[in-house]
Design a protein around this motif. Structure first.
Motif, PDB file in Angstrom:
ATOM      1  N   THR A 137      36.593  50.585  13.758  1.00  0.00           N
ATOM      2  CA  THR A 137      37.939  50.021  13.698  1.00  0.00           C
ATOM      3  C   THR A 137      39.018  51.099  13.770  1.00  0.00           C
ATOM      4  O   THR A 137      40.179  50.797  14.037  1.00  0.00           O
ATOM      5  N   PHE A 164      36.433  40.043  15.485  1.00  0.00           N
ATOM      6  CA  PHE A 164      37.195  41.297  15.437  1.00  0.00           C
ATOM      7  C   PHE A 164      38.356  41.258  16.423  1.00  0.00           C
ATOM      8  O   PHE A 164      39.418  41.833  16.181  1.00  0.00           O
ATOM      9  N   ALA A 193      38.052  42.614   8.352  1.00  0.00           N
ATOM     10  CA  ALA A 193      38.742  43.142   9.534  1.00  0.00           C
ATOM     11  C   ALA A 193      39.804  42.182  10.044  1.00  0.00           C
ATOM     12  O   ALA A 193      40.870  42.614  10.509  1.00  0.00           O
ATOM     13  N   VAL A 244      40.684  50.873  17.034  1.00  0.00           N
ATOM     14  CA  VAL A 244      41.726  49.850  17.091  1.00  0.00           C
ATOM     15  C   VAL A 244      43.024  50.394  16.510  1.00  0.00           C
ATOM     16  O   VAL A 244      44.113  50.188  17.058  1.00  0.00           O
ATOM     17  N   LEU A 264      42.010  48.844   7.224  1.00  0.00           N
ATOM     18  CA  LEU A 264      41.205  48.360   8.346  1.00  0.00           C
ATOM     19  C   LEU A 264      40.085  49.347   8.668  1.00  0.00           C
ATOM     20  O   LEU A 264      38.984  48.932   9.041  1.00  0.00           O
ATOM     21  N   CYS A 265      40.349  50.620   8.511  1.00  0.00           N
ATOM     22  CA  CYS A 265      39.324  51.631   8.787  1.00  0.00           C
ATOM     23  C   CYS A 265      38.144  51.532   7.827  1.00  0.00           C
ATOM     24  O   CYS A 265      37.076  52.099   8.098  1.00  0.00           O
ATOM     25  N   THR A 282      43.692  43.431  10.122  1.00  0.00           N
ATOM     26  CA  THR A 282      44.305  43.621  11.442  1.00  0.00           C
ATOM     27  C   THR A 282      45.596  42.827  11.557  1.00  0.00           C
ATOM     28  O   THR A 282      46.616  43.334  12.043  1.00  0.00           O
ATOM     29  N   LEU A 299      37.079  47.552  21.622  1.00  0.00           N
ATOM     30  CA  LEU A 299      36.045  46.623  21.149  1.00  0.00           C
ATOM     31  C   LEU A 299      35.354  45.930  22.311  1.00  0.00           C
ATOM     32  O   LEU A 299      34.133  45.729  22.290  1.00  0.00           O
TER      33      LEU A 299
END
Length: 623
Positions: free
Chosen positions: A303, A442, A270, A306, A296-297, A274, A420
């Motif tokens: 995530t 994260f 992650a 995000v 990222l997913c 990111t 998050l």
């Protein structure tokens, strides 16, 4: 930012491509140029200075520029009717090289600065790897890395390496999942499969520790590029220092140190995903940004939230800059990110055998998402009540933001951290509240990028910029020392305690291929060569049982419970094969003798949630 018409011979994406190809040598100031993605400037051709044609993000025209040498003013001639500048040798149009060409007299200083910049970037990357790997290997050596979670991930990646779905007997047996349950039904982490080839080289849990350190270290050059993007309008020296200091703060970031100390988690992927998503967006490479957002997913099911927040930020920024492609990409991500998370949680995890609502930890809001939403809509103040009680949650948020001197709050990028943070402060699970677990990693890419963006807005106010930078450096450095760096220089931190040394000695006596119930502390040492689960409240009938009786171990609530377990087994078919310093190794010598309460999960097993000990979550820094 204004929307000036582009130079007739240069598209905005061309400038971005040129910056991407330059790598570290294209740092602002390190090559002697201050242009970045949206600015190409030509160089003087004589000893004098002059008005230099320059394409800028907020207009274009003749920009006065001090001479490199001399005192005169010179306007640079252009080579075509469209205003483009010919490359040497007639190779089309574009930016002009330094006077004298690559080997000319002026090439050496810029090249030297570029080499120094690359050297600093490499040094920071190596530093990050060594520190993170050092803390991880120290935890392994001192027997701090445990079955939960290093042992679980080790078993999962080993299964991937053998062409199987990721399965972990440690996780499945302890939480009563049916046999063969895949961890893809527990958390959506397909990115872990990328590590499987490494197990063909070294089948060992330490592979994960080193891989995580390498993934964290891979973020250093990305952070440096992010700093160059956001400081592109600042003087070259400021841009260089921002890249260096940003890389240093990231490399020694306390969230990375804490995660490394705790073994291995899916956050290893992650973090770089990111960062790459954010950096590609700043470079206006929107297709690449969407690619990294998609990856990222695959790091964890939440995530996607995000990604959705990032899509909103990207769409607004691109709209203001007049970038239609960026606006479309941002809107697509804003919709796709939350949709992916919703589909994974509501459909994929249950399809893989995950029990519905297994990780729902928001009982103070409602029994399920629908009830929680209705509660929040009718009484929105409940969010503040839950987020502020117990008060340790407020302390966690203050620590997370305070260690960067509150700078992340000065950038819209902070919006990415909100989902998050909300997951943690609204949770009833005390494991989510301290700042010594992997959850903060994260947040780290988002917080650091937001802090750099906030600082970039201050580059014209030197005194204020210096004060905020110094404050953030001091606070983040102090947190890094407290949460990890001091351990590397303490000799006792590299040695296991006497009771843990006994665990290691006893584990060496267990034959390969045996079934084992092991103390959570020693379980990772057995995953590569035995069928191991951790000792818990239910006897499992393993050939060997290894447990401490003088020090509490997860998941027991007290030492007395551990002693009762040993007594129960000794009375029902087990004998003590080894005993030292409060550690007992039991061997099942009468397998026909039933053990009261013995059970292994079956096809109809109902998964159970962990009972969190009362002392967890009471202290921000308690490990």
């Amino acid at each position: 930012m204004g929307n000036a018409p582009p130079h007739p011979s240069i598209r905005p994406s061309d400038a971005s491509d040129a910056s991407d190809a330059s790598g570290e040598s294209g740092e602002s100031g390190e090559s002697g140029e201050s242009g970045e993605d949206t600015a190409l400037l030509t160089r003087p051709v004589s000893e004098g200075g002059g008005l230099v044609p320059r394409l800028e993000s907020e207009g274009s025209g003749l920009v006065p520029r001090p001479a490199d040498r001399g005192t005169g003013l010179l306007t640079r001639p252009v080579g075509g009717d469209d205003g483009s500048v010919p490359r040497p040798g007639g190779g089309g149009t574009g930016s002009v090289p330094r006077p004298g060409g690559e080997g000319g007299p002026a090439a050496a200083p810029g090249g030297s600065r570029g080499a120094r910049g690359r050297g600093r970037g490499l040094a920071l990357t190596v530093l990050c790897f060594l520190v993170c790997a050092g803390l991880g290997l120290q935890s392994w050596t001192a027997l701090r890395a445990t079955g939960f979670d290093l042992g679980i991930f080790d078993q999962a990646v080993r299964a991937y390496a053998h062409g199987e779905l990721p399965r972990s007997p440690i996780k499945n047996v302890h939480h009563e999942f049916p046999p063969g349950f895949s961890l893809l039904g527990d958390h959506f982490t397909p990115a872990l499969a990328l590590l499987a080839p490494l197990y063909l080289l070294w089948d060992d849990p330490r592979t994960l520790i080193l891989a995580q350190a390498a993934l964290f270290a891979a973020g250093v050059p990305v952070v440096r590029r992010i700093a160059r993007h956001v400081f592109q309008d600042a003087p070259p020296l400021v841009g260089r220092r921002a890249a260096d200091l940003g890389g240093l703060v990231y490399a020694l970031g306390w969230p990375l140190l804490g995660s490394s100390y705790n073994g291995f988690h899916e956050v290893a992927f992650a973090v770089p995903f990111t960062l790459l998503m954010l950096e590609r967006g700043l470079a206006h490479r929107y297709g690449a940004a969407a690619f990294w957002a998609a990856l990222l997913c695959t790091a964890k099911e939440d995530t996607g939230l995000v990604v959705g927040a990032y899509g909103l930020v990207l769409a607004v920024r691109a709209h203001r800059a007049g970038h239609r492609a960026g606006r479309a990409t941002g809107l697509a991500l804003a919709l796709a990110g939350p949709l992916v998370s919703a589909l994974v949680i509501s459909w994929f995890l249950p399809a893989m055998g995950g029990p519905e609502g297994y990780y729902w930890s928001y009982g103070r809001l409602g029994a399920d998402p629908g009830e929680a939403l209705a509660h929040v809509l009718t009484a929105p103040w409940v969010l503040l009540q839950v987020a502020a009680t117990p008060f340790v949650k407020v302390g966690a948020v203050a620590w997370i933001l305070g260690t960067l001197a509150l700078l992340p709050l000065g950038s819209p990028t902070f919006l990415l951290a909100v989902p998050l943070l909300a997951e943690r402060v609204l949770s009833d699970n005390p494991n989510h509240w301290p700042v010594i677990n992997h959850y903060d990693a994260f947040l780290w890419p988002v917080l650091l990028t937001a802090a750099l963006e906030a600082l970039a807005r201050l580059h014209g106010r030197r005194a204020l910029l210096r004060r905020w930078t110094a404050g953030a450096l001091a606070l983040s450095s102090a947190a890094a020392v407290v949460l990890g760096l001091h351990l590397l220089v303490r000799p006792d931190s590299w040695r296991p305690s006497p009771d843990k040394r006994s665990l290691a000695a006893a584990a060496a006596l267990i034959p390969d291929g045996a079934t084992v119930e092991a103390d959570n502390t020693i379980a990772p040492r057995l995953t590569a060569r035995t069928d191991v689960v951790i000792v818990d409240g239910t006897p499992r009938g393993a050939d060997w049982v290894l447990l401490r009786t003088d020090d509490r171990t997860f998941p027991f609530a007290s030492v007395e419970e551990q002693r009762q377990r040993v007594a129960l087994l000794l009375a029902h078919g087990y004998t003590a094969a080894w005993h030292r310093d409060g550690t007992v190794l039991l061997h099942r010598t009468a397998p026909a003798t039933p053990v009261p309460g013995m059970r292994r999960p079956g096809p109809d097993s109902t998964p159970v949630r962990e009972a969190v000990p009362a002392d967890v979550g009471a202290n921000l820094l308690r490990r």
